[in-house]
Scaffold this active site. Sequence first.
Site, PDB file in Angstrom:
ATOM      1  N   SER A   1       0.844  -1.188   0.000  1.00  0.00           N
ATOM      2  CA  SER A   1       0.000   0.000   0.000  1.00  0.00           C
ATOM      3  C   SER A   1       0.880   1.238   0.000  1.00  0.00           C
ATOM      4  O   SER A   1       1.988   1.222   0.558  1.00  0.00           O
ATOM      5  CB  SER A   1      -0.902   0.010   1.236  1.00  0.00           C
ATOM      6  OG  SER A   1      -1.493   1.278   1.424  1.00  0.00           O
ATOM      7  N   SER A   2       0.379   2.313  -0.576  1.00  0.00           N
ATOM      8  CA  SER A   2       1.159   3.552  -0.609  1.00  0.00           C
ATOM      9  C   SER A   2       1.341   4.164   0.772  1.00  0.00           C
ATOM     10  O   SER A   2       2.172   5.061   0.947  1.00  0.00           O
ATOM     11  CB  SER A   2       0.487   4.567  -1.541  1.00  0.00           C
ATOM     12  OG  SER A   2      -0.828   4.860  -1.117  1.00  0.00           O
ATOM     13  N   CYS A   3       0.608   3.668   1.781  1.00  0.00           N
ATOM     14  CA  CYS A   3       0.771   4.206   3.132  1.00  0.00           C
ATOM     15  C   CYS A   3       2.090   3.777   3.768  1.00  0.00           C
ATOM     16  O   CYS A   3       2.417   4.212   4.871  1.00  0.00           O
ATOM     17  CB  CYS A   3      -0.398   3.810   4.018  1.00  0.00           C
ATOM     18  SG  CYS A   3      -0.423   2.080   4.484  1.00  0.00           S
ATOM     19  N   TYR A  40      -0.827  -0.744  10.087  1.00  0.00           N
ATOM     20  CA  TYR A  40      -0.984  -1.365   8.767  1.00  0.00           C
ATOM     21  C   TYR A  40       0.264  -1.143   7.915  1.00  0.00           C
ATOM     22  O   TYR A  40       0.750  -2.061   7.243  1.00  0.00           O
ATOM     23  CB  TYR A  40      -2.211  -0.766   8.080  1.00  0.00           C
ATOM     24  CG  TYR A  40      -2.511  -1.312   6.715  1.00  0.00           C
ATOM     25  CD1 TYR A  40      -3.011  -2.593   6.538  1.00  0.00           C
ATOM     26  CD2 TYR A  40      -2.312  -0.529   5.573  1.00  0.00           C
ATOM     27  CE1 TYR A  40      -3.300  -3.092   5.280  1.00  0.00           C
ATOM     28  CE2 TYR A  40      -2.605  -1.014   4.313  1.00  0.00           C
ATOM     29  CZ  TYR A  40      -3.091  -2.301   4.169  1.00  0.00           C
ATOM     30  OH  TYR A  40      -3.371  -2.789   2.918  1.00  0.00           O
ATOM     31  N   LYS A  45       2.888  -3.908   6.144  1.00  0.00           N
ATOM     32  CA  LYS A  45       3.144  -3.971   4.703  1.00  0.00           C
ATOM     33  C   LYS A  45       4.624  -3.776   4.379  1.00  0.00           C
ATOM     34  O   LYS A  45       5.155  -4.405   3.448  1.00  0.00           O
ATOM     35  CB  LYS A  45       2.287  -2.924   3.977  1.00  0.00           C
ATOM     36  CG  LYS A  45       0.806  -3.278   3.947  1.00  0.00           C
ATOM     37  CD  LYS A  45       0.574  -4.590   3.213  1.00  0.00           C
ATOM     38  CE  LYS A  45      -0.875  -4.957   3.087  1.00  0.00           C
ATOM     39  NZ  LYS A  45      -1.075  -6.231   2.367  1.00  0.00           N
ATOM     40  N   HIS A  71     -12.864   2.762   3.121  1.00  0.00           N
ATOM     41  CA  HIS A  71     -12.044   3.851   2.607  1.00  0.00           C
ATOM     42  C   HIS A  71     -12.940   4.989   2.127  1.00  0.00           C
ATOM     43  O   HIS A  71     -14.159   4.855   2.068  1.00  0.00           O
ATOM     44  CB  HIS A  71     -11.153   3.337   1.466  1.00  0.00           C
ATOM     45  CG  HIS A  71     -10.063   2.433   1.931  1.00  0.00           C
ATOM     46  ND1 HIS A  71     -10.080   1.075   1.707  1.00  0.00           N
ATOM     47  CD2 HIS A  71      -8.917   2.689   2.616  1.00  0.00           C
ATOM     48  CE1 HIS A  71      -8.989   0.526   2.228  1.00  0.00           C
ATOM     49  NE2 HIS A  71      -8.282   1.478   2.785  1.00  0.00           N
ATOM     50  N   LYS A  98     -22.753   7.269   1.384  1.00  0.00           N
ATOM     51  CA  LYS A  98     -23.335   8.440   2.037  1.00  0.00           C
ATOM     52  C   LYS A  98     -24.227   9.237   1.084  1.00  0.00           C
ATOM     53  O   LYS A  98     -25.355   9.612   1.428  1.00  0.00           O
ATOM     54  CB  LYS A  98     -22.229   9.359   2.574  1.00  0.00           C
ATOM     55  CG  LYS A  98     -21.622   8.918   3.890  1.00  0.00           C
ATOM     56  CD  LYS A  98     -20.626   9.957   4.373  1.00  0.00           C
ATOM     57  CE  LYS A  98     -20.060   9.603   5.744  1.00  0.00           C
ATOM     58  NZ  LYS A  98     -19.129  10.641   6.245  1.00  0.00           N
ATOM     59  N   ARG A 100      -5.359  13.325  -2.915  1.00  0.00           N
ATOM     60  CA  ARG A 100      -5.263  11.877  -3.033  1.00  0.00           C
ATOM     61  C   ARG A 100      -5.276  11.449  -4.506  1.00  0.00           C
ATOM     62  O   ARG A 100      -5.850  12.107  -5.364  1.00  0.00           O
ATOM     63  CB  ARG A 100      -6.421  11.188  -2.307  1.00  0.00           C
ATOM     64  CG  ARG A 100      -6.371  11.269  -0.792  1.00  0.00           C
ATOM     65  CD  ARG A 100      -5.221  10.455  -0.228  1.00  0.00           C
ATOM     66  NE  ARG A 100      -5.228  10.496   1.233  1.00  0.00           N
ATOM     67  CZ  ARG A 100      -4.591  11.420   1.954  1.00  0.00           C
ATOM     68  NH1 ARG A 100      -3.917  12.389   1.351  1.00  0.00           N
ATOM     69  NH2 ARG A 100      -4.633  11.378   3.275  1.00  0.00           N
TER      70      ARG A 100
END
Length: 309
Positions: A108-110, A137, A141, A180, A188, A210
């Site tokens: 993941s890019s995180c 997280y 990763k 997410h 919503k 983002r």
Amino acid sequence: MKTDSKIYVAGHRGLVGSAIVRNLKEKGYTNIIGRSHSELDLMNQQDVRSFLKKEKPEYVFQAAAKVGGIGANSSYPADFIYENMEMQNNLIKAAHDFKVTKLLFLGSSCIYPKNCPQPIKEEYLLSGYLEPTNEGYAIAKIAGLKMCQFYKKQYGDNFISCMPTNLYGSNDNYDLNNSHVMPALIRKFHEAKVNNESVVEIWGTGKPLREFLYVDDMADACVYLMENYDGEEHVNVGTGKELTIGELAEMVKRVVGFTGELMFNGEKPDGTKRKLLDVSKLEGTGWKYKVEIEDGVRMEYEWFRENYK
């Protein structure tokens, strides 16, 4: 891979895994296997080893993970680091022990530092502090991609990793507490439209930037890398384009057809201010995304209306 090669997609019912299965079938691969959580618990080391020993897959896509949005990551960091590390440790080690030909690990890019230069190059990994809201997280990763690198370095295993940007598309998770941003916005706005509400609340200020990649593009990149890439370094996967959360909210509002107002709740966390991947490495090999974001939002909303209850 040959069209009859035995391919195991871990997490084949999830957002990414189901898209990988679709892509493989479209490309003519015929020997694809998957197991649901009830059939195979990836957190159980012995079960994972027994499965790989018996089935002997030649190729493995590790798309199984515990995932969630900023709320879930902030609330359950211990669960995110433990469950993800258990799953990937069991699968990567068993893939080595039972001589899987090639494994692709999805990160993941995180994984990148909170304040690293933009756009984010692969070499910026471990160059600074992580974003606190998803640190558990991210560390899991990072451990996974390093494990793949180390097995390649020490044993010569053909284990590779790719790091996708924010993903969205059919088969997403629409739980408002754990999802997410994209699926949360779609649900919503849809419910506000159906219930004739006048206002939709958006978490945060709407200012963070983002990047979003449609999941079928991500799946195509995964299969492409499995077919064409054997490098030690992980590979970023994204579009190289970004927009603010506020702009995204306006786009989803337009696609869904909600006519009320937006209310940004600045007391909720924004997360990282900007997170744009440098995708020049992947594009340099010949792969590029196809689905523009507004087209992707339309496709996801169409899937949502047909499938979500």
